[in-house]
Design a protein around this motif. Structure first.
Motif, PDB file in Angstrom:
ATOM      1  N   ASP A  87     115.120  14.885  95.863  1.00  0.00           N
ATOM      2  CA  ASP A  87     115.822  15.192  94.617  1.00  0.00           C
ATOM      3  C   ASP A  87     114.858  15.950  93.727  1.00  0.00           C
ATOM      4  O   ASP A  87     113.748  15.484  93.448  1.00  0.00           O
ATOM      5  CB  ASP A  87     116.295  13.911  93.916  1.00  0.00           C
ATOM      6  CG  ASP A  87     117.377  13.198  94.711  1.00  0.00           C
ATOM      7  OD1 ASP A  87     118.148  13.884  95.411  1.00  0.00           O
ATOM      8  OD2 ASP A  87     117.439  11.953  94.645  1.00  0.00           O
ATOM      9  N   LYS A  93     119.999  17.739  94.870  1.00  0.00           N
ATOM     10  CA  LYS A  93     119.568  17.141  96.128  1.00  0.00           C
ATOM     11  C   LYS A  93     119.337  18.241  97.165  1.00  0.00           C
ATOM     12  O   LYS A  93     120.259  18.988  97.502  1.00  0.00           O
ATOM     13  CB  LYS A  93     120.616  16.151  96.646  1.00  0.00           C
ATOM     14  CG  LYS A  93     120.216  15.457  97.947  1.00  0.00           C
ATOM     15  CD  LYS A  93     121.238  14.425  98.368  1.00  0.00           C
ATOM     16  CE  LYS A  93     121.221  13.220  97.465  1.00  0.00           C
ATOM     17  NZ  LYS A  93     119.928  12.476  97.551  1.00  0.00           N
ATOM     18  N   GLU A 122     118.568  19.148 100.957  1.00  0.00           N
ATOM     19  CA  GLU A 122     118.651  18.577 102.293  1.00  0.00           C
ATOM     20  C   GLU A 122     118.438  19.680 103.328  1.00  0.00           C
ATOM     21  O   GLU A 122     118.969  20.788 103.176  1.00  0.00           O
ATOM     22  CB  GLU A 122     120.004  17.897 102.526  1.00  0.00           C
ATOM     23  CG  GLU A 122     120.198  16.656 101.670  1.00  0.00           C
ATOM     24  CD  GLU A 122     121.490  15.920 101.998  1.00  0.00           C
ATOM     25  OE1 GLU A 122     122.531  16.602 102.120  1.00  0.00           O
ATOM     26  OE2 GLU A 122     121.457  14.693 102.129  1.00  0.00           O
ATOM     27  N   ASN A 158     122.695  20.220  96.831  1.00  0.00           N
ATOM     28  CA  ASN A 158     123.935  19.463  96.641  1.00  0.00           C
ATOM     29  C   ASN A 158     124.862  19.826  97.810  1.00  0.00           C
ATOM     30  O   ASN A 158     124.500  19.618  98.946  1.00  0.00           O
ATOM     31  CB  ASN A 158     124.550  19.736  95.281  1.00  0.00           C
ATOM     32  CG  ASN A 158     123.709  19.134  94.145  1.00  0.00           C
ATOM     33  OD1 ASN A 158     122.759  18.391  94.394  1.00  0.00           O
ATOM     34  ND2 ASN A 158     124.039  19.462  92.913  1.00  0.00           N
TER      35      ASN A 158
END
Length: 316
Positions: free
Chosen positions: A265, A275, A277, A286
């Protein structure tokens, strides 16, 4: 490639040549090169062959830079691997088939003076031998592993400080492209970001995103804005406070190249986090997918994304 035009504009500096010089804004900081003891017995071009960097060696010859890099120097060369050069997009390969453009790109990889890897620091701006052009060094602690980049091209830390009689070579697992300007200048030049430019102007953020920063911008394309529910963009453009918060939610303080990203984050200028990833080499912010990473700018980095990020509890 669908979004190659984004990269083309982001790298406008070298594809347009000398006329683009007027567009550049640079910071004043520069690296004072430390003396480096001569260990090798080869000049830089010959060292490239010894290191197996045959493609770069050939390109240096083609660009007419062999004599320069065989001179007294000393020089520091950030040297892309054979794979890094062979994996360039087709449009880049076509651009550098022009010898003048090729020479500009290669000169952007050369520093005057022998600069050890130990002298490199996060967010350090370094003068290159391409007149008036700087590159940015970044260092990251990626879950306990040190990652280093030069203008977002990963540095192979197992092959730094390779000594020649007239300087040193640091091996790169990427190719650096000279930036076309600061974040705003790049967005304005690229037809994929017209809505984002309109929003940045409406929110009064032009000066902020043109400043030294550095910043990381997750930049929604025009198609990303079209995915918003009806009237959302119109309402935001009428509410400067809400619009500013949305735009600041796309900006992170500091330069975060893709090589330095990991699942985490990350705080934004809007005080909320996004976020990050990474899955199978693909990066999402996201729910937005990074379409083009590591857009080269003078005050940070731009990553193009396919959705607009909306902060939590947005009112407006």
């Amino acid at each position: 490639m669908q979004y190659s035009s984004i990269l083309l504009i982001v790298s406008l500096a070298f594809v347009k040549g000398a006329d683009v010089d007027k567009k550049f804004l640079f910071m004043d900081s520069a690296l004072n090169s430390a003396d480096f003891p001569v260990v090798g017995d080869l000049l830089i071009p010959e060292l490239l062959k010894q290191l197996g960097l045959d493609t770069l060696y050939s390109l240096v010859n083609k660009a007419g830079l062999t004599a320069t890099l065989s001179g007294t120097g000393p020089f520091t060369l950030f040297a892309p691997t054979n794979d890094a050069l062979s994996n360039l997009p087709a449009w880049v390969k076509k651009a550098v088939s022009n010898v003048t453009i090729l020479a500009d790109v290669l000169e952007y990889h050369v520093l005057a003076g022998s600069v050890k890897s130990s002298a490199l620091a996060n967010e350090l701006l370094v003068d290159t031998v391409l007149p008036g052009k700087k590159l940015r060094i970044n260092l990251y602690d990626k879950q306990g592993t040190t990652v280093a980049t030069a203008q977002c091209a990963p540095i192979d830390l197992s092959r730094v400080d390779q000594a020649a009689t007239n300087g040193i070579v640091h091996v790169l697992n990427g190719v650096m492209l000279p930036p076309a300007g600061n974040i705003v200048q790049v967005l304005v030049e690229c037809p994929k970001f017209t809505t984002l430019v309109t929003a940045v102007k409406a929110a009064g953020l032009v000066n902020a995103l043109s400043s030294d920063g550095p910043f990381t911008l997750f930049a929604p394309t025009d198609k990303a804005f079209k995915k918003l529910p009806p009237q959302v963009l119109d309402n935001l453009l009428k509410n400067v406070t809400a619009l500013t918060r949305v735009l600041e939610y796309h900006v992170v303080a500091g330069t975060f190249c893709s090589a330095g990203l990991f699942n985490s984050d990350v705080p934004t200028l809007a005080k909320d986090t996004v976020k990050i990833e990474i899955n199978g080499g693909k990066v999402t912010v996201n729910n937005a997918r990074v379409l083009v990473a590591d857009g080269s700018v003078t005050n940070g980095v731009v990553h193009a994304i396919d959705q607009v990020l909306l902060p939590p509890n947005l009112v407006g």
